[in-house]
Scaffold this motif. Structure first.
Motif, PDB file in Angstrom:
ATOM      1  N   SER A   1       0.827  -1.209   0.000  1.00 37.39           N
ATOM      2  CA  SER A   1       0.000   0.000   0.000  1.00 37.39           C
ATOM      3  C   SER A   1       0.859   1.255   0.000  1.00 37.39           C
ATOM      4  O   SER A   1       0.575   2.225  -0.716  1.00 37.39           O
ATOM      5  N   VAL A   2       1.930   1.242   0.783  1.00 37.16           N
ATOM      6  CA  VAL A   2       2.832   2.392   0.834  1.00 37.16           C
ATOM      7  C   VAL A   2       3.523   2.601  -0.513  1.00 37.16           C
ATOM      8  O   VAL A   2       3.636   3.730  -1.007  1.00 37.16           O
ATOM      9  N   LEU A   3       3.965   1.505  -1.127  1.00 37.48           N
ATOM     10  CA  LEU A   3       4.682   1.603  -2.400  1.00 37.48           C
ATOM     11  C   LEU A   3       3.741   1.830  -3.569  1.00 37.48           C
ATOM     12  O   LEU A   3       4.149   2.347  -4.614  1.00 37.48           O
ATOM     13  N   GLY A   4       2.496   1.380  -3.414  1.00 40.50           N
ATOM     14  CA  GLY A   4       1.533   1.518  -4.500  1.00 40.50           C
ATOM     15  C   GLY A   4       1.685   0.439  -5.559  1.00 40.50           C
ATOM     16  O   GLY A   4       1.353   0.673  -6.733  1.00 40.50           O
ATOM     17  N   ASN A   5       2.180  -0.751  -5.180  1.00 39.40           N
ATOM     18  CA  ASN A   5       2.318  -1.818  -6.161  1.00 39.40           C
ATOM     19  C   ASN A   5       1.439  -3.010  -5.783  1.00 39.40           C
ATOM     20  O   ASN A   5       0.615  -2.925  -4.880  1.00 39.40           O
ATOM     21  N   ARG A   6       1.616  -4.130  -6.491  1.00 38.71           N
ATOM     22  CA  ARG A   6       0.746  -5.281  -6.308  1.00 38.71           C
ATOM     23  C   ARG A   6       1.536  -6.508  -5.876  1.00 38.71           C
ATOM     24  O   ARG A   6       1.610  -7.496  -6.585  1.00 38.71           O
ATOM     25  N   LEU A   7       2.099  -6.424  -4.722  1.00 35.89           N
ATOM     26  CA  LEU A   7       2.818  -7.567  -4.164  1.00 35.89           C
ATOM     27  C   LEU A   7       1.841  -8.677  -3.810  1.00 35.89           C
ATOM     28  O   LEU A   7       0.674  -8.426  -3.495  1.00 35.89           O
TER      29      LEU A   7
ATOM     30  N   LEU B   1      13.643   5.114  -7.658  1.00 38.23           N
ATOM     31  CA  LEU B   1      12.454   5.109  -6.808  1.00 38.23           C
ATOM     32  C   LEU B   1      11.280   4.477  -7.543  1.00 38.23           C
ATOM     33  O   LEU B   1      10.542   3.657  -6.970  1.00 38.23           O
ATOM     34  N   ALA B   2      11.114   4.824  -8.804  1.00 43.59           N
ATOM     35  CA  ALA B   2      10.013   4.264  -9.592  1.00 43.59           C
ATOM     36  C   ALA B   2      10.163   2.750  -9.725  1.00 43.59           C
ATOM     37  O   ALA B   2       9.173   2.008  -9.663  1.00 43.59           O
ATOM     38  N   TRP B   3      11.403   2.276  -9.906  1.00 47.96           N
ATOM     39  CA  TRP B   3      11.622   0.825 -10.012  1.00 47.96           C
ATOM     40  C   TRP B   3      11.187   0.123  -8.743  1.00 47.96           C
ATOM     41  O   TRP B   3      10.500  -0.904  -8.786  1.00 47.96           O
ATOM     42  N   HIS B   4      11.575   0.646  -7.594  1.00 51.32           N
ATOM     43  CA  HIS B   4      11.220   0.014  -6.330  1.00 51.32           C
ATOM     44  C   HIS B   4       9.718   0.078  -6.063  1.00 51.32           C
ATOM     45  O   HIS B   4       9.168  -0.805  -5.395  1.00 51.32           O
ATOM     46  N   ARG B   5       9.063   1.055  -6.585  1.00 51.76           N
ATOM     47  CA  ARG B   5       7.622   1.181  -6.343  1.00 51.76           C
ATOM     48  C   ARG B   5       6.794   0.280  -7.257  1.00 51.76           C
ATOM     49  O   ARG B   5       5.691  -0.117  -6.874  1.00 51.76           O
ATOM     50  N   ARG B   6       7.304  -0.056  -8.428  1.00 47.13           N
ATOM     51  CA  ARG B   6       6.506  -0.859  -9.361  1.00 47.13           C
ATOM     52  C   ARG B   6       6.885  -2.338  -9.388  1.00 47.13           C
ATOM     53  O   ARG B   6       6.114  -3.171  -9.877  1.00 47.13           O
ATOM     54  N   THR B   7       8.061  -2.680  -8.873  1.00 42.97           N
ATOM     55  CA  THR B   7       8.566  -4.049  -8.988  1.00 42.97           C
ATOM     56  C   THR B   7       7.814  -5.011  -8.063  1.00 42.97           C
ATOM     57  O   THR B   7       7.468  -4.669  -6.931  1.00 42.97           O
ATOM     58  N   THR B   8       7.576  -6.208  -8.564  1.00 44.18           N
ATOM     59  CA  THR B   8       6.991  -7.284  -7.763  1.00 44.18           C
ATOM     60  C   THR B   8       7.868  -8.528  -7.924  1.00 44.18           C
ATOM     61  O   THR B   8       8.809  -8.546  -8.718  1.00 44.18           O
ATOM     62  N   VAL B   9       7.525  -9.573  -7.192  1.00 43.92           N
ATOM     63  CA  VAL B   9       8.277 -10.819  -7.276  1.00 43.92           C
ATOM     64  C   VAL B   9       8.270 -11.366  -8.699  1.00 43.92           C
ATOM     65  O   VAL B   9       9.250 -11.961  -9.159  1.00 43.92           O
ATOM     66  N   ARG B  10       7.178 -11.154  -9.414  1.00 47.88           N
ATOM     67  CA  ARG B  10       7.096 -11.655 -10.795  1.00 47.88           C
ATOM     68  C   ARG B  10       8.156 -11.027 -11.693  1.00 47.88           C
ATOM     69  O   ARG B  10       8.515 -11.595 -12.723  1.00 47.88           O
ATOM     70  N   ASP B  11       8.656  -9.871 -11.314  1.00 46.56           N
ATOM     71  CA  ASP B  11       9.693  -9.205 -12.110  1.00 46.56           C
ATOM     72  C   ASP B  11      11.095  -9.684 -11.762  1.00 46.56           C
ATOM     73  O   ASP B  11      12.070  -9.237 -12.376  1.00 46.56           O
TER      74      ASP B  11
END
Length: 296
Positions: free
Chosen positions: A28-34, A63-73
């Motif tokens: 939620s803080v990062l705004g991604n879909r972990l 910063l953008a990389w860390h916010r959008r990255t998930t395990v699938r990446d």
């Protein structure tokens, strides 16, 4: 499943829920879909720390990389349910989050070499054979191999509370040695999660003598040592039965040393555990030590 099996010793209600809730908050803080796996939980903390580093450095792309990255990446870094890292020493970080060096997954992280992946797979297979596979999947999903050492050299390994689920360790050419050290550090991660999941707060001003350090330690460090070394002793006791070559005396020496150390803290343990408010956590730690001192 035996009441005293390694699987039973590390099966604790509340930990999985704690991991999922913590991962969800970070997502939620990062705004991604972990996701909700133990690997997601470990990677989430890498992404959170990495995002903080990038924000302080005003590095918008990182910063953008860390916010959008998930395990699938990160499948290019994976070996089954684990991510295996083998960073260059110059890439290790030091900051206020840790007195020791550490490493964070980032956009420039390279896959570990095939030799390292093979060694990790063999170590996990050995740990799994003797009942510690779930411990490593749930509490060491990110493995960071550091310096390759000879068997007669000192090996260093550690885990950080700010990076739960990650293990940093030196290694040798022997998979049983790596399995032992992964179990040790995963045990530390397990206990940290167990204490947090059950809202256990330990006093900082109560000390017990630790034979592993040769000095009094706060109850937190004392219990961590008791728990982690109990699990490595249980692994060594089983693994030495099928070991060959140099591993036979190595595992035997580790087992004998830990049996002696653990026996020496047996009288102090009940008082130390009295500060753990969650009975279920007390029970798991005490059962592990009893099994080392009084084998089933």
């Amino acid at each position: 499943m035996s009441a005293l099996s390694p699987e039973a010793l590390v099966a604790l209600d509340g930990i999985a829920d704690h991991q999922r809730q913590r991962t969800s908050r970070i997502a939620s803080v990062l705004g991604n879909r972990l996701g909700s796996s133990a690997l997601d939980y470990a990677v989430a903390h890498h992404l959170l720390e990495g995002a903080e580093h990038a924000a302080r450095a005003r590095d918008a792309d990182r910063l953008a990389w860390h916010r959008r990255t998930t395990v699938r990446d990160l499948t290019h870094l994976s070996a089954g349910p684990h991510i295996v890292l083998s960073p260059h020493p110059a890439d290790l970080l030091r900051s206020e989050i840790s007195e020791t060096a550490y490493y964070l997954v980032g956009p420039d992280t390279s896959p570990a070499l095939a030799e390292a992946l093979g060694l990790v797979r063999a170590a996990i297979a050995s740990a799994t054979e003797y009942g510690f596979g779930t411990l490593l999947t749930q509490h060491a999903p990110v493995i960071c191999l550091l310096n390759r050492r000879r068997l007669d050299e000192t090996l260093h390994s550690w885990a950080l509370t700010r990076l739960p689920g990650t293990v940093f360790t030196d290694y040798t050419a022997h998979s049983e040695v790596l399995a032992r050290d992964l179990i040790h550090e995963a045990a530390h991660n397990w206990l940290n999660d167990a204490l947090t999941a059950h809202d256990v707060r330990l006093p900082a001003d109560v000390n017990f003598f630790s034979p592993w350090r040769g000095t009094p330690r706060p109850v937190y460090g004392f219990l961590h040592a008791c728990w982690a070394f109990s699990l490595t002793a249980l692994y060594a006791r089983q693994a030495r039965c099928s070991a060959t070559g140099a591993m036979v005396p190595f595992l035997d020496a580790h087992l004998r040393q830990q049996e002696n150390q653990i026996a020496s803290v047996s009288e102090s343990l009940p008082e130390a555990l009295s500060y753990v408010s969650a009975a279920v956590v007390r029970d798991h730690v005490s059962r592990a030590l009893r099994r080392v001192v009084r084998p089933a």
